[in-house]
Scaffold this motif. Structure first.
Motif, PDB file in Angstrom:
ATOM      1  N   SER A  90      -1.458  12.737 -25.281  1.00 21.81           N
ATOM      2  CA  SER A  90      -1.678  14.298 -26.309  1.00 21.81           C
ATOM      3  C   SER A  90      -0.889  14.281 -27.579  1.00 21.81           C
ATOM      4  N   PRO A  91      -1.081  15.023 -28.278  1.00 28.14           N
ATOM      5  CA  PRO A  91      -0.063  15.876 -29.304  1.00 28.14           C
ATOM      6  C   PRO A  91       0.962  16.541 -28.530  1.00 28.14           C
ATOM      7  N   GLU A  92       0.513  17.122 -27.583  1.00 26.02           N
ATOM      8  CA  GLU A  92       1.725  18.415 -26.610  1.00 26.02           C
ATOM      9  C   GLU A  92       2.235  16.775 -25.650  1.00 26.02           C
ATOM     10  N   ASP A  93       2.189  15.625 -25.125  1.00 28.45           N
ATOM     11  CA  ASP A  93       2.892  15.307 -24.545  1.00 28.45           C
ATOM     12  C   ASP A  93       3.861  14.802 -25.365  1.00 28.45           C
ATOM     13  N   PHE A 475       6.237   4.322 -16.546  1.00 26.27           N
ATOM     14  CA  PHE A 475       6.339   5.174 -17.068  1.00 26.27           C
ATOM     15  C   PHE A 475       5.194   6.110 -16.636  1.00 26.27           C
ATOM     16  N   THR A 476       5.562   7.224 -17.054  1.00 27.42           N
ATOM     17  CA  THR A 476       4.230   7.873 -15.969  1.00 27.42           C
ATOM     18  C   THR A 476       3.852   8.936 -16.898  1.00 27.42           C
ATOM     19  N   PHE A 477       2.780   9.832 -17.710  1.00 36.07           N
ATOM     20  CA  PHE A 477       2.463  10.678 -17.579  1.00 36.07           C
ATOM     21  C   PHE A 477       1.326  10.904 -16.976  1.00 36.07           C
ATOM     22  N   ASP A 478       0.825  12.822 -17.394  1.00 33.26           N
ATOM     23  CA  ASP A 478      -0.078  13.281 -17.154  1.00 33.26           C
ATOM     24  C   ASP A 478      -1.302  12.814 -17.058  1.00 33.26           C
ATOM     25  N   ARG A 479      -2.517  12.142 -16.882  1.00 31.05           N
ATOM     26  CA  ARG A 479      -3.231  11.938 -17.610  1.00 31.05           C
ATOM     27  C   ARG A 479      -4.262  13.314 -17.373  1.00 31.05           C
ATOM     28  N   SER A 480      -4.429  14.040 -17.082  1.00 30.95           N
ATOM     29  CA  SER A 480      -5.293  15.107 -16.796  1.00 30.95           C
ATOM     30  C   SER A 480      -4.589  15.711 -19.198  1.00 30.95           C
ATOM     31  N   HIS A 481      -3.141  15.931 -19.267  1.00 35.99           N
ATOM     32  CA  HIS A 481      -3.682  16.372 -20.556  1.00 35.99           C
ATOM     33  C   HIS A 481      -4.307  15.782 -21.260  1.00 35.99           C
TER      34      HIS A 481
END
Length: 561
Positions: A90-93, A475-481
């Motif tokens: 997302s833009p926030e990510d 790399f991992t990031f929260d897909r819920s975002h």
């Protein structure tokens, strides 16, 4: 290993981080002496300048035809811009990733946009889902561009954006909502939309004629309305990644430049209004000496073309700036730590070749979205080159080398020959009839044959292969975002003023249908919360193409006759 985490509010970078990085403060060269204590000149040349044919052909650094660099002092007084790529989810990510890159010492940010946004496909398209934010930042609306920028002042920033038809309209709409005048906005993007066609997307997704017109329209609009906004044009990097040798990058890139400049001049702009705003986006591949020679040949050919073909008088029109990325296609997933050596050598080639900005690839790119650790190592690579290796001490350090000079002449010669053939056919015809695609395919097949026959060795791929390969941590990031981002996007479309948007979409359709420059109309539609899919889909319909290039959804608008 520290991993970027999504941050709903995307806190602003500290004031010191901002001053040292995104607002463009350049770090000075730390030392002009060698480690052994010997003082170094700004540049070196032949002692027989007046009668030396070498000088007549190449000039000195800062002199026409700029073979040896665009400034005599090169990096001693103005260091290259150290860039790093960020873009995921997302833009926030991505905003959070920008903060981490700035803390590591990055001076400029290159924002990578996800594949759907690059193709102007909305994240709620029914044929896609998991692709949203998977290989870059999802940016489907002006509101999302605002979220990405956070509190970054777009009139002072060094943010650069990768290629998409909608980048500048999105930035312009976000700036207007920030209360900023368009003639004050800074940053850059890459309006070379023909390379999208040539990089494998094909004519259905990005028709060549519409790509070219959009590029011409965008450059014209930026020159007239945002003169401080830099234009990465042409985008030779993706052409090189698709499959072109160094001289091919120059030839195809110059063909795109020449055709675009001709059309801009027909619209009443002068060469000295346009050319100073352009910077060639290039690749630095693994063959060190060939890449150094390529940058030298490119500057020489550019300078002569601007002066002799287009009648440029302004030195800034002839002194080509080069924005460079090391070669992603040279990196391999086998023994990925070896990619650190590859990226370092390619970065050194770019600096010995005299580029103005540099983004060093991360070692884990073949495996995943770059981790924070890998991005920091890429930044440290450039800092080591600047402060320890001495790459910034003198301009054109390989100038006068028999080998590099021979390579420079040969690359320019072959580039001119290929360019002549392309222009004889016509650029758009050479794209539509597959001529350029065939050049790329032939080069790729030759490389594959050489790999199979071990004429070309890549460590870890066809030689020196380990018994076991350990992959770096992914790399991992929260897909819920990202999922929340999609829901928010759908809600925006429900709650916006549909009537106001419809009126602006119809205006956009009419302007595009009549052949006008449709960028102001695109900006206006985005300000009414139109999405990139709706805006670009309307432009497609106005030019006789389907609203959705995948032919899954129909236009929600009634355009009329």
């Amino acid at each position: 290993m520290t991993k970027p985490k999504g941050n709903k509010d995307c806190e602003a970078p500290s004031e010191q981080v901002r001053k040292d990085s995104i607002e463009g403060v350049k770090v000075a060269l730390s030392r002009t002496k060698t480690w052994g204590g010997m003082e170094t000149r700004e540049f070196y040349s032949s002692p027989h300048i007046d009668s030396d044919p070498y000088h007549a052909k190449n000039g000195e650094p800062g002199q026409y035809p700029y073979t040896r660099g665009i400034r005599p002092s090169l990096y001693r007084k103005r260091m290259w811009t150290l860039r790093n790529i960020v873009g995921y989810g997302s833009p926030e990510d991505t905003c959070e990733g920008i903060r981490e890159a700035l803390r590591a010492g990055t001076a400029g940010i290159n924002v990578v946009i996800d594949a759907l946004s690059q193709q102007s496909i909305d994240p709620d398209h029914p044929a896609f889902g998991v692709e949203v934010g998977a290989e870059g930042c999802s940016l489907p609306s002006a509101r999302d561009m605002q979220r990405l920028l956070g509190d970054i002042d777009i009139t002072r920033s060094g943010v650069a954006f990768h290629s998409t038809m909608m980048t500048y309209p999105l930035v312009a709409a976000a700036a207007i909502r920030q209360g900023k005048a368009l003639d004050r906005i800074m940053g850059s993007h890459m309006p070379d939309h023909l390379q999208l066609n040539l990089s494998g997307w094909g004519n259905e997704l990005v028709p060549a004629d519409l790509c070219h017109k959009t590029s011409v329209d965008c450059i014209e609009y930026c020159i007239r309305n945002s003169p401080k906004w830099a234009l990465g044009f042409p985008q030779g990097y993706d052409l090189r990644e698709r499959g072109l040798p160094p001289h091919g990058e120059i030839a195809v890139g110059m063909a795109i430049v020449n055709k675009t400049l001709e059309d801009l001049l027909e619209r009443g702009l002068s060469i000295d209004e346009v050319a100073p705003n352009l910077a060639w986006v290039s690749s630095a591949d693994i063959d060190f000496f060939e890449e150094v020679a390529k940058f030298r040949a490119l500057r020489r050919l550019w300078a002569r073309t601007m002066k002799e073909r287009f009648g440029a008088r302004n030195e800034r029109s002839m002194a080509l700036r080069i924005a460079c990325h090391t070669a992603g296609n040279s990196l391999v997933y086998q023994q990925p730590l070896n990619n650190l050596a590859r990226a370092a050598i390619e970065s050194l080639a770019a600096l010995c070749g005299g580029v103005q900005s540099l983004e060093t690839c991360t070692y884990d790119e073949p495996v995943c979205i770059p981790t924070a650790e890998a991005r920091e190592l890429a930044t440290r690579t450039q800092q080591i080159l600047a402060n320890e290796v001495g790459a910034a001490r003198t301009a054109d350090p390989l100038g006068g080398s028999y080998y590099v000079e021979a390579l420079t002449d040969r690359i320019e010669e072959e580039a001119r020959a290929t360019l002549s053939k392309l222009e004889e056919i016509g650029l758009l015809e050479a794209i539509s009839n597959g001529t350029i695609e065939q050049i790329c395919d032939q080069y790729n097949m030759d490389v594959e044959r050489e790999l199979q026959q071990h004429e070309r060795v890549i460590v870890g791929v066809n030689a020196h292969q380990p018994e076991q390969v350990e992959q770096p941590e992914r790399f991992t990031f929260d897909r819920s975002h990202t999922e929340a981002h999609i829901r928010r996007f759908i809600q925006m479309k429900r709650e916006r003023n549909q009537e106001a948007l419809h009126d602006r979409i119809i205006t956009l359709y009419q302007v595009a249908k009549q052949g006008g420059n449709f960028h102001q109309a695109m900006i206006d539609a985005l300000l009414s919360d139109g999405s990139i899919g709706e805006v670009w889909g309307t432009v497609r319909v106005a030019h006789g193409y389907s609203y959705d290039p995948f032919n899954v959804i129909q236009t929600p608008f009634v355009y009329g006759a």
